[in-house]
Design an enzyme around this catalytic site. Structure first.
Site, PDB file in Angstrom:
ATOM      1  N   SER A 243      37.862  45.959  78.832  1.00 24.61           N
ATOM      2  CA  SER A 243      38.692  44.680  78.774  1.00 24.61           C
ATOM      3  C   SER A 243      37.472  43.579  78.443  1.00 24.61           C
ATOM      4  O   SER A 243      36.080  43.718  78.520  1.00 24.61           O
ATOM      5  CB  SER A 243      39.224  44.199  80.264  1.00 24.61           C
ATOM      6  OG  SER A 243      40.128  45.298  80.546  1.00 24.61           O
ATOM      7  N   SER A 281      42.954  47.357  76.746  1.00 25.17           N
ATOM      8  CA  SER A 281      42.058  46.142  76.969  1.00 25.17           C
ATOM      9  C   SER A 281      42.766  44.973  77.636  1.00 25.17           C
ATOM     10  O   SER A 281      43.599  44.569  76.939  1.00 25.17           O
ATOM     11  CB  SER A 281      41.170  46.102  75.664  1.00 25.17           C
ATOM     12  OG  SER A 281      40.574  44.635  75.979  1.00 25.17           O
ATOM     13  N   ASP A 283      42.662  41.346  78.168  1.00 26.33           N
ATOM     14  CA  ASP A 283      41.787  40.084  77.856  1.00 26.33           C
ATOM     15  C   ASP A 283      42.511  38.906  78.464  1.00 26.33           C
ATOM     16  O   ASP A 283      43.652  38.384  77.907  1.00 26.33           O
ATOM     17  CB  ASP A 283      42.214  40.242  76.077  1.00 26.33           C
ATOM     18  CG  ASP A 283      41.867  41.460  75.508  1.00 26.33           C
ATOM     19  OD1 ASP A 283      40.951  42.122  75.934  1.00 26.33           O
ATOM     20  OD2 ASP A 283      42.848  41.846  74.611  1.00 26.33           O
TER      21      ASP A 283
END
Length: 371
Positions: A243, A281, A283
């Site tokens: 991330s 991920s 974000d």
């Protein structure tokens, strides 16, 4: 000290940085790290920590600022964001740590702020902001090695001035584009005719696929693929798992909805470096603005005037320069995080650093004129 992007004549974007090229170029903003290293009783490597970003010295709960958040991809976790969406107020420092230490850092921030408050019998509450990325490749993440005292240490270390980058604080065990990642920072200062304000960014970079990496728009990743990757082990998840979390700060007088718009531009800085396309991920981005002083505390005041007079805001006709500043600062902060980190080994894995010579050679192959 390892070179940063500008030390290598890599000048990302067209706006000028502040004197430190760091989030601490925004007046009053302070950053502190606490790195946690060692070996667990079970023989596992510990490589983690906490990074704390303070909008101002003292209790943010007593001196809140307007803020906004944006989630590009929600495969991550955070505390305190719903209150920001609802009220538009940041009432705590912003902390970065690892995924499984989110709760203990949140609780420690409450204890830290409570100790700063007068004991006057009034009810107290706070909902601190903590953002996480996963460091389980290099760190014994299930050992829960981040303790409240590490949060207190980061707070005691918080200062203006240069910000340590790379494998430090919350970024200690992070991996970025299959190289060692971690903490990176950068800033942009607008000219007087644009308002003269500063936008600073700090990232905890733990994301990205190597072949997608771009620097100053050049596709360097395709020329870096032969370099050793920590993800060659078939038992590991695919590259790109991880991330990135971003905190943006500005001294411009932005209202909450404008802070949200600023936070959205972190997505553009991430995209410019080749990130933001991975399902695994998380974000998550936050932006706060200190350009309005004397915002009433949210947790205590029940008396006084029903309005808050004297608030200012940037008009929409002049906000685009701030958006560009945020985009460029995030882009450069990610590259600074990569360049600052050192090769790190932990729990049977080795994550190589992206050294300056390797990056410059890849830039040359990609056609960068500065090579």
């Amino acid at each position: 000290m390892k070179p940063r992007a500008r030390d290598l004549n890599i000048r990302i974007g067209r706006l000028q940085p502040g004197p430190l090229n760091a989030i601490t170029d925004v007046p009053g903003v302070r950053v502190g790290h606490s790195s946690v290293r060692g070996r667990s009783a079970a023989g596992r490597d510990i490589c983690t920590g906490v990074t704390l970003i303070e909008p101002r010295a003292g209790s943010t709960n007593r001196q809140p600022c307007f803020a906004g958040v944006h989630v590009l991809n929600g495969n991550g976790d955070a505390t305190g964001l719903e209150w920001i969406r609802e009220a538009g107020l940041l009432t705590s420092p912003v902390a970065f740590t690892n995924t499984h230490s989110l709760g203990v850092v949140r609780d420690a921030l409450i204890a830290l702020d409570r100790a700063q408050q007068p004991d006057d019998g009034r009810l107290y509450w706070n909902m601190p902001v903590v953002l996480e990325t996963f460091d389980g490749l290099l760190n014994d993440i299930n050992g829960f090695h981040v303790k409240p005292e590490h949060v207190f240490d980061a707070a005691n270390a918080a200062t203006g001035g240069p910000v340590p980058e790379g494998a430090v604080g919350g970024g200690s065990g992070m991996v970025c584009h299959e190289f060692k990642g971690g903490i990176g920072t950068a800033s942009r200062r607008l000219g007087a005719t644009q308002g003269g304000w500063t936008v600073g960014a700090i990232v905890q970079a733990n994301h990205g696929v190597r072949r997608e990496l771009r620097v100053d728009g050049y596709p360097v990743g395709r020329f870096l693929e032969p370099k050793a990757s920590p993800f060659t082990d078939a038992a590991l998840p695919h590259p790109g798992m991880g991330s990135i979390v971003v905190c943006l700060a500005t001294d411009a007088p932005l209202l909450p909805h404008q802070c949200t718009r600023l936070a959205q531009r972190a997505s553009l800085g991430l995209a410019r470096t080749g990130g933001g396309n991975e399902d695994q991920s998380g974000d998550l981005f936050i932006a706060f603005a200190t350009g309005n002083d004397h915002i009433p505390p949210a947790a205590y005041e029940r008396k006084g005037a029903p309005t808050c007079d004297g608030l200012r805001m940037v008009t929409n006709d002049h906000i685009s320069a701030l958006f560009l500043a945020a985009t460029e600062a995030v882009e450069e902060a990610i590259i600074n995080a990569l360049l600052a980190a050192e090769t790190t080994e932990g729990n049977g894995h080795s994550v190589p650093a992206l050294d300056a010579d390797t990056l410059l050679a890849a830039l040359g192959k990609a056609g960068w004129p500065g090579a």
